[in-house]
Design a protein around this motif. Sequence first.
Motif, mmCIF file in Angstrom:
data_model
loop_
_atom_site.group_PDB
_atom_site.id
_atom_site.type_symbol
_atom_site.label_atom_id
_atom_site.label_comp_id
_atom_site.label_asym_id
_atom_site.label_seq_id
_atom_site.Cartn_x
_atom_site.Cartn_y
_atom_site.Cartn_z
ATOM 1 N N PHE A 38 0.863 -1.178 0.000
ATOM 2 C CA PHE A 38 0.000 0.000 0.000
ATOM 3 C C PHE A 38 0.903 1.232 0.000
ATOM 4 N N LEU A 39 0.726 2.105 -0.972
ATOM 5 C CA LEU A 39 1.483 3.349 -1.065
ATOM 6 C C LEU A 39 0.552 4.523 -0.786
ATOM 7 N N ALA A 40 1.020 5.460 0.017
ATOM 8 C CA ALA A 40 0.236 6.665 0.270
ATOM 9 C C ALA A 40 0.153 7.520 -0.996
ATOM 10 N N ASP A 41 1.156 7.396 -1.864
ATOM 11 C CA ASP A 41 1.209 8.182 -3.098
ATOM 12 C C ASP A 41 1.899 7.335 -4.163
ATOM 13 N N MET A 42 1.233 7.082 -5.282
ATOM 14 C CA MET A 42 1.821 6.275 -6.351
ATOM 15 C C MET A 42 3.080 6.920 -6.922
ATOM 16 N N ASP B 4 5.518 7.486 -5.295
ATOM 17 C CA ASP B 4 6.603 6.826 -4.559
ATOM 18 C C ASP B 4 6.940 5.444 -5.104
ATOM 19 N N MET B 5 6.278 5.035 -6.177
ATOM 20 C CA MET B 5 6.466 3.678 -6.710
ATOM 21 C C MET B 5 7.930 3.396 -7.068
ATOM 22 N N THR C 89 0.110 -3.819 -5.783
ATOM 23 C CA THR C 89 0.467 -2.527 -5.201
ATOM 24 C C THR C 89 -0.679 -1.567 -5.476
ATOM 25 N N ILE C 90 -1.169 -0.951 -4.411
ATOM 26 C CA ILE C 90 -2.273 -0.005 -4.567
ATOM 27 C C ILE C 90 -1.985 1.278 -3.801
ATOM 28 N N GLU C 91 -2.647 2.347 -4.190
ATOM 29 C CA GLU C 91 -2.573 3.606 -3.451
ATOM 30 C C GLU C 91 -3.681 3.608 -2.402
ATOM 31 N N SER D 64 -4.884 5.592 1.621
ATOM 32 C CA SER D 64 -4.605 6.444 2.772
ATOM 33 C C SER D 64 -4.154 5.537 3.910
ATOM 34 N N ARG E 36 4.658 6.191 4.316
ATOM 35 C CA ARG E 36 4.604 6.224 2.852
ATOM 36 C C ARG E 36 4.234 4.859 2.290
#
Length: 117
Positions: free
Chosen positions: A68-72, A74-75, A96-98, A100, A107
């Motif tokens: 889980f990424l807070a902001d894609m 950051d991939m 992998t998903i965005e 909150s 992050r």
Amino acid sequence: MSPITRLQPEARLTGAVVHNGLVYLAGQVADDATLDAEGQMADILRQVDALLAEAGTDKSRLITVQIFLADMGDMAGMNRAWDAWLDPANKPARATIEASLADPYWRVELTGIAALP
């Protein structure tokens, strides 16, 4: 009946649960939330290695991982840490998903399932 073993219990959750030949990882987040996504991911993967070792397995036995990424955005950084850590002969299924995350400084969060030997 197959026993259930809980590793690294905390107030609201346990770090991993071992049952019926599988290790279920709780959502792992960085100990140092001031790091960028690459640093947080490297820290998380260190924790994953430790949990899997405590359970009696390792990353080569990972079956599936969800990131889980807070902001894609950051991939790329997250993937640099992942690629440096990954066992290329034993890649797990991965999503992998965005999303909150519970702490605005986190992050990255990772969960997964591994098999025991």
